[in-house]
Design an enzyme around this catalytic site. Structure first.
Site, mmCIF file in Angstrom:
data_model
loop_
_atom_site.group_PDB
_atom_site.id
_atom_site.type_symbol
_atom_site.label_atom_id
_atom_site.label_comp_id
_atom_site.label_asym_id
_atom_site.label_seq_id
_atom_site.Cartn_x
_atom_site.Cartn_y
_atom_site.Cartn_z
ATOM 1 N N GLU A 110 -28.441 -39.609 -69.495
ATOM 2 C CA GLU A 110 -28.750 -40.754 -70.359
ATOM 3 C C GLU A 110 -28.245 -42.016 -69.686
ATOM 4 O O GLU A 110 -27.060 -42.109 -69.347
ATOM 5 C CB GLU A 110 -28.066 -40.652 -71.727
ATOM 6 C CG GLU A 110 -28.703 -39.701 -72.690
ATOM 7 C CD GLU A 110 -28.109 -39.784 -74.085
ATOM 8 O OE1 GLU A 110 -27.688 -40.875 -74.499
ATOM 9 O OE2 GLU A 110 -28.062 -38.735 -74.747
ATOM 10 N N GLU B 77 -22.590 -35.240 -76.425
ATOM 11 C CA GLU B 77 -21.567 -36.269 -76.703
ATOM 12 C C GLU B 77 -20.547 -35.823 -77.751
ATOM 13 O O GLU B 77 -20.136 -36.602 -78.616
ATOM 14 C CB GLU B 77 -22.239 -37.576 -77.147
ATOM 15 C CG GLU B 77 -23.117 -38.179 -76.068
ATOM 16 C CD GLU B 77 -23.640 -39.565 -76.399
ATOM 17 O OE1 GLU B 77 -23.684 -39.923 -77.588
ATOM 18 O OE2 GLU B 77 -23.994 -40.299 -75.463
#
Ligand code: BGP
Length: 494
Positions: free
Chosen positions: A389, A183
């Site tokens: 995720e 991320e």
């Protein structure tokens, strides 16, 4: 049509939220070790006026749950067996960079760290689970940040190359799927953890280190990380032809919808997608640095210059696949500020989304957003996609029988997976779904145990107490059934 034959079914966690043992086995602190929750603006570091440097100074009034986390460092063998009990054929975790190079800038790696991960990856292989390994999940060694300002300093490229060369050499017999920076596109929202950057030369207000981090330093980190990412692909392929190196971006904001058809909102949504995602995704996947950044840089008064060699490297060594997190969508309205947390930016309440997670986090639930995201990403990059995720955090307690009936979680998974299936029918090449986090771990955003994602419950609480005992929730059997049928059970019920 069901899910593809070799579809990866599994779950994902990260070293800093799972392992604990923050100073065991030779490890030194990393950036998440000094934060109670990555959204926190108060890291446990303090400015030393004599040395003119930041140094470790934890707040004695705070509970740093991640220091022991759920003791995965000592329990991964049993935990991995529990995961296998659901039929996982893949498992994602990260290597804590600081277990391999404790301060980040050593010449030689820490053998104890190498042995630790070797055993963990071997264990995954024994259980026939494909290891999906993140090279940096918010885990830049703290020393690199306090000493160099982290990724703003080009020397980090060299330290990173040393680190990835070591792990590719050590583990390429066991691991073939590598994710670079978790991320990293959160660089501007959470610079210290996502981009491992801090302004250390004459910070504006040393008592507010994160607030003092300049845009110039974050863009310098952007620059160096793009170069480092390309090196990772190059080195990964050179060391083992079987290595597949992918990026990992939070992609909740790929699904940024305009609130209405006001052209201002439509364009604003596009700009949000760019600056929340594509400004990293395009260089990683297409090898190009977007031209709209020139305007952003001018507006911010920063200077970002890539040399011809760097551009060539970025162009040549693009990633093999795109992996991402998706939790929820956002809705753009020029009149509203887009703000958010680890789940992404939300903006204005979307009146069409009926479902949201229960109190206290109440994240909006948008399963169709995952289909949209998969389609946008595939149209843009034409690369294999992996969802690494997706999940829901709930405040859960054992009932009088010592059980947890997490029906909301089961429903959440079903709806998202049905939409993944629709995306497959749309023609998207999606190759895996790794649920976040199959066992309760310390929450990334708020640093607490109370926010639980697991199919497996862990007895540990916000104040730090707990036996660490593991217990199976209802969702464990639910996910197991989905995996056993390769997703068919979901399609029958439709
Ligand atoms: C992502 C992170 C994970 C994670 C997840 C859930 O942003 O990559 O590390 O924990 O979000 O967020 P949270 O734990 O804050 O609910």
């Amino acid at each position: 049509m069901s899910f593809p034959k070799d579809f990866l079914w599994g779950g994902a966690i990260a070293a800093n939220q799972y392992e604990g043992a923050w100073l065991e086995g030779g490890k030194q602190p990393n950036v998440t070790d000094v934060l109670v929750g990555i959204m926190s603006r108060q890291p446990g570091i303090a400015w030393n006026d004599e040395t003119k440097k930041y140094e470790l100074k934890l707040d004695p009034d705070k509970v740093y749950l991640s220091h022991e986390a759920v003791d995965g460092y000592h329990r991964y063998r049993e935990d991995l067996k529990l995961m296998k009990g659901m039929g996982f054929n893949s498992f994602r975790t990260s290597i804590a960079w600081g277990r391999i190079y404790p301060n980040g800038d050593e010449e030689e790696p820490n053998q104890e760290g190498i042995e630790f991960y070797r055993d963990m990856f071997r264990c995954m292989r024994e259980l026939e689970m494909e290891p999906v390994i993140t090279l940096s999940h918010y885990e830049t060694p703290l020393h690199l940040v306090t000493e160099y300002g982290g990724w703003r300093d080009p020397r980090l490229i060299e330290y990173w190359k040393r680190y990835v060369t070591t792990v590719f050499r050590e583990f390429s017999d066991l691991v073939h799927m590598w994710l670079t920076f978790n991320e990293v596109n959160n660089a501007f929202r959470i610079p210290l953890v996502a981009a491992g950057v801090l302004t250390v030369n004459d910070p504006k207000d040393p008592s507010d280190p994160i607030g003092s981090t300049t845009n110039q330093d974050i863009w310098d980190a952007y620059h160096n990380i793009l170069v480092a990412n390309a090196w990772t692909v190059k080195i990964g392929h050179e060391i083992c032809a079987d290595n597949q190196v992918g990026c990992m971006l939070t992609s909740s904001n790929v699904a940024t919808y305009p609130y209405n058809c006001d052209p201002q909102n439509v364009f604003g949504a596009l700009e949000t997608q760019r600056m929340a995602n594509f400004y990293f995704g395009d260089p990683f996947c297409l090898g190009i640095i977007p031209t709209y950044l020139n305007k952003v840089w001018k507006k911010q008064g920063v200077t970002v210059v890539f040399t011809e060699e760097e551009r060539e490297l970025i162009r040549k060594y693009t990633v093999d696949f795109f992996s991402f997190s998706y939790y929820r969508s956002g809705t753009y309205d020029a009149e509203f500020e887009m703000s958010g947390d680890t789940g992404g930016l939300t903006g204005r309440t979307n009146p069409y989304l009926k479902d949201k997670a229960p109190e206290p986090w109440k994240w909006p639930v948008d399963p169709e957003g995952i289909r949209y995201t998969l389609n946008v990403l595939y149209d843009r990059y034409h690369l294999p996609l992996y969802i690494v995720e997706n999940g829901v955090g709930l405040d859960e307690d054992l009932d009088e029988n010592g059980e947890i009936h997490d029906t909301f979680r089961c429903h959440y998974i079903d709806e998202h997976l049905r939409n993944v299936h629709k995306a497959l029918e749309d023609g998207v090449d999606c190759r895996g779904y790794l649920y976040w986090g199959p066992i309760d771990v310390v929450s990334a955003g708020t640093g607490e145990m109370k926010k639980r994602y697991g199919f497996v419950y862990v007895d540990r609480f916000n104040d730090g107490h707990g036996t660490l005992e593991r217990r199976i929730k209802d969702s464990y059997y639910h996910y197991k059934e989905i995996i056993e049928s390769n997703g068919e059970v979901l399609l029958k019920e439709e």
